[in-house]
Design a protein around this motif. Structure first.
Motif, mmCIF file in Angstrom:
data_model
loop_
_atom_site.group_PDB
_atom_site.id
_atom_site.type_symbol
_atom_site.label_atom_id
_atom_site.label_comp_id
_atom_site.label_asym_id
_atom_site.label_seq_id
_atom_site.Cartn_x
_atom_site.Cartn_y
_atom_site.Cartn_z
ATOM 1 N N MET A 1 0.839 -1.195 0.000
ATOM 2 C CA MET A 1 0.000 0.000 0.000
ATOM 3 C C MET A 1 0.877 1.250 0.000
ATOM 4 N N ASP A 2 0.625 2.162 -0.941
ATOM 5 C CA ASP A 2 1.331 3.441 -0.972
ATOM 6 C C ASP A 2 0.718 4.378 0.056
ATOM 7 N N LEU A 3 1.561 4.947 0.906
ATOM 8 C CA LEU A 3 1.075 5.814 1.979
ATOM 9 C C LEU A 3 1.804 7.147 1.936
ATOM 10 N N VAL A 4 1.038 8.228 2.144
ATOM 11 C CA VAL A 4 1.630 9.558 2.268
ATOM 12 C C VAL A 4 1.229 10.142 3.615
ATOM 13 N N VAL B 1 1.705 0.305 10.286
ATOM 14 C CA VAL B 1 0.893 -0.056 9.122
ATOM 15 C C VAL B 1 1.199 -1.474 8.663
ATOM 16 N N VAL B 2 2.458 -1.866 8.681
ATOM 17 C CA VAL B 2 2.825 -3.236 8.301
ATOM 18 C C VAL B 2 2.135 -4.233 9.230
ATOM 19 N N ALA B 3 2.119 -3.913 10.541
ATOM 20 C CA ALA B 3 1.462 -4.793 11.510
ATOM 21 C C ALA B 3 -0.047 -4.850 11.267
ATOM 22 N N GLN B 4 -0.651 -3.717 10.950
ATOM 23 C CA GLN B 4 -2.087 -3.681 10.679
ATOM 24 C C GLN B 4 -2.448 -4.490 9.439
ATOM 25 N N LYS B 5 -1.662 -4.298 8.381
ATOM 26 C CA LYS B 5 -1.931 -5.028 7.146
ATOM 27 C C LYS B 5 -1.834 -6.552 7.382
ATOM 28 N N LYS B 6 -0.871 -6.951 8.185
ATOM 29 C CA LYS B 6 -0.711 -8.369 8.502
ATOM 30 C C LYS B 6 -1.905 -8.866 9.312
ATOM 31 N N PHE B 7 -2.342 -8.068 10.273
ATOM 32 C CA PHE B 7 -3.476 -8.429 11.127
ATOM 33 C C PHE B 7 -4.756 -8.579 10.305
ATOM 34 N N LEU B 8 -4.978 -7.657 9.358
ATOM 35 C CA LEU B 8 -6.211 -7.662 8.575
ATOM 36 C C LEU B 8 -6.190 -8.680 7.441
ATOM 37 N N GLY B 9 -5.021 -8.963 6.911
ATOM 38 C CA GLY B 9 -4.945 -9.899 5.798
ATOM 39 C C GLY B 9 -5.768 -9.415 4.621
#
Length: 618
Positions: A213-216, A239-247
């Motif tokens: 995910m591109d984030l600004v 954000v990396v942890a959130q993305k992993k949690f949400l899948g």
């Protein structure tokens, strides 16, 4: 071939422009701290027209009446003549025989100034508000700048921002032109427009890719204390942890964070926090916070808003999907939209290793304590459905306390029923697969849908008792299932209410202690005729010194059983407050405090369920 493709593209843009509402926001020619807005409309479908500004917007749960910040509104026909109109209320204008309406112009005041001036109005929550600081910053929450015509909400908007050439706009939107002086954005409808905030400042931003995910991150720091790069490492880790949690529940390809730090000589805003959107969030925090404190706030607050990309932004009821900005109908399910999201914002931190199990347990304890400030027997569905009404709005903040705890208990319930195979996160994933951004569920059928996606009819009983019912949630019962116990201690105390920490607040204006309306009065308080509407002025002539708050607390603690005590209070008498003395002999009560702790010797079943709960593993 390239020329043909270019020609077709140009024709497509022209057709969209012809059928869209062209909206110009001028951030260059500021007039008396006001921004000029011009909206040009395609042909009217009716001669009777209603033009609105939002009464409220999704995610705020409060009546803010954004139309009250509008001045000098004028409507024009296709020949440039002004059309007569009737102002119905702060947000609504009606026009008769206005089939030739083609344009409206007006000026926008910012809501941040209202906070500074301490207006008679309840201030707009800062992250949902607007700020116009010429040559410094423009916080453009679009719902505060742009209106809509009734029954034309689905017409595309072509948003043009005139900006200083050296300013950068932090947003998830994609600029359609190459000019340094304007940014142009095309949005599918009014809902997409209001879902797309922007913040314009001198360039202070950082970009990165996290989990695909591109984030600004754009930052406004009034004194220049902070740069966006200061927060990059912590934000990326989160954000990396959130993305992993949400899948697969999160499909965002881009996300923007607008971090507005207050301080210096800027507006003295009072509402710190954030507002969620599908691809962005606007955040307001004090610049005086340390970097570590801001990092912590980003982890707690911004993560909460990002989790909203799942619920309710992509999984929601018809009330949210077909949101009525002029006359909003609220959903029954704030327990899930806000409470479940707040639970995720804490659960992912323990499951992804950002905090340890003791930190997590302390947070649960704080939420249980915080929930006791509110009416525990008020059905959450009733509060949620009626949250805009005066009778219920003071209970709203309980969504972050009891709402999160309801999600926690439901998580434990599901894990016990499924022998660890399913939890709250799995339930939300299945619900999002069954519905989604463009397929809302019926508000009064949610529990039936949850039974379908989980396969456990037992959760309907949980829902009817603790969410839709008035039965207090037995937190101890559920925490005991995962090897957590409550330890209670008692100590003597002397005060006017039975739970001083939960019921007492300080009134800076009058230099008094005030009390929550539902506070339970202590035995001494009852004996002297104290009321929760009274304001505590002094005890035995000793007044409150805000610089030495501990002095009066220590004095109260030193009072012995049976001692003569005089409590001076301010009591309402019509429109006035009068000072009266309440006298009596001291009665020392016992203050019961509770603390959660992991059991020293949990059963094997409790330990197994605890491990599954805290790790998210089956």
């Amino acid at each position: 071939m390239n020329k043909i493709t270019t020609l077709i593209g140009a024709l497509a843009v022209t057709m969209v422009s012809a059928q869209s509402i062209k909206t110009n926001i001028d951030l260059v020619n500021i007039k008396d701290d006001k921004v000029a807005v011009t909206m040009e409309f395609p042909k009217m479908k009716s001669s009777d027209v209603k033009f609105h500004f939002p009464k409220t917007v999704p995610g705020t749960y409060s009546v803010d009446d954004y139309g009250r910040f509008i001045e000098g509104i004028k409507f024009y026909d296709n020949k440039g003549r002004e059309l007569p109109y009737t102002k119905v209320d702060d947000n609504t204008y009606t026009l008769k025989n206005a089939r030739d309406l083609t344009k409206v112009t007006y000026l926008v005041n910012d809501s941040f100034d209202e906070e500074t001036d301490k207006s008679k109005h309840k201030p707009v929550f800062s992250p949902t508000g607007t700020d116009i600081e010429q040559d410094k910053v423009y916080l453009v929450n679009t719902h505060g700048f742009v209106g809509y015509i009734d029954k034309m909400q689905d017409v595309p908007y072509r948003l043009v921002i005139q900006k200083p050439a050296d300013f950068y706009g932090t947003t998830a939107l994609v600029d359609q032109d190459k000019s340094d002086n304007t940014d142009t954005y095309v949005l599918a409808n009014y809902a997409k427009l209001t879902d797309s905030p922007l913040m314009y400042t001198k360039p202070n931003y950082t970009t990165f890719n996290a989990g695909g995910m591109d984030l600004v991150l754009g930052v406004y720091s009034p004194t220049g204390k902070y740069k966006a790069a200061d927060f990059k490492d912590n934000l990326e880790k989160m954000v990396v942890a959130q993305k992993k949690f949400l899948g697969d529940m999160n499909t965002n390809k881009k996300y923007a964070i607008m971090l507005y730090l207050t301080g210096g000589e800027g507006p003295k805003v009072r509402g710190y926090g954030a507002l969620e959107h599908h691809e962005s969030t606007s955040v307001v925090l004090p610049e005086a916070m340390s970097k570590e404190e801001i990092d912590g706030a980003i982890t707690d607050v911004v993560s909460h808003e990002f989790f909203h990309t799942v619920n309710p932004l992509k999984t929601h009821s018809e009330e949210i999907h077909y949101f009525d900005y002029a006359d909003p109908k609220m959903s029954q399910h704030l327990w899930m939209y806000e409470g479940g999201t707040e639970y995720f914002a804490n659960l992912f931190q323990i499951q992804e290793g950002l905090i340890d199990k003791n930190d997590f347990l302390a947070r649960i304890g704080q939420k249980i304590s915080g929930s006791k400030r509110y009416k525990d027997t008020l059905p959450f569905t009733v509060m949620s459905k009626n949250v805009l009404q005066d009778e219920y709005k003071d209970q709203y903040a309980n969504v972050y306390e009891k709402g999160a705890l309801l999600a926690m208990c439901l998580d434990i319930e599901l894990r016990e029923l499924s022998k660890g195979e399913m939890g709250y996160r799995d339930m939300i994933r299945k619900l999002s697969q069954r519905f989604g951004e463009n397929k809302p569920f019926k508000d009064d059928k949610l529990i039936d849908e949850l039974v379908i996606v989980t396969g456990y009819p037992q959760i309907k009983d949980f829902y009817n008792k603790y969410i839709a019912g008035s039965e207090p949630t037995p937190y101890e019962k559920y925490l005991n299932k995962v090897g957590i116990e409550t330890v209670k201690t008692e100590k003597p105390f002397f005060w006017l209410t039975k739970n001083p920490n939960r019921t007492t607040t300080y009134n800076q204006k009058d230099n008094t202690f005030t009390f929550t309306p539902n506070a339970e009065i202590s035995t001494f308080g009852k004996n002297i005729g104290f009321k929760t509407s009274d304001e505590f002025v002094s005890v035995d002539g000793k007044t409150i010194d805000p610089a030495k708050m501990s002095d009066i607390i220590n004095y109260m603690s030193s009072i012995k059983e049976g001692a003569d005590v005089t409590i001076t209070v301010l009591r309402k008498n019509g429109d006035k407050k009068e000072k009266i003395d309440l006298k009596g002999k001291a009665i020392i009560d016992k203050l019961v405090s509770e603390k959660l702790q992991y059991k020293a010797n949990p059963t094997s079943a409790e330990q197994k369920l605890q491990n599954q709960w805290l790790t998210g593993k089956k």
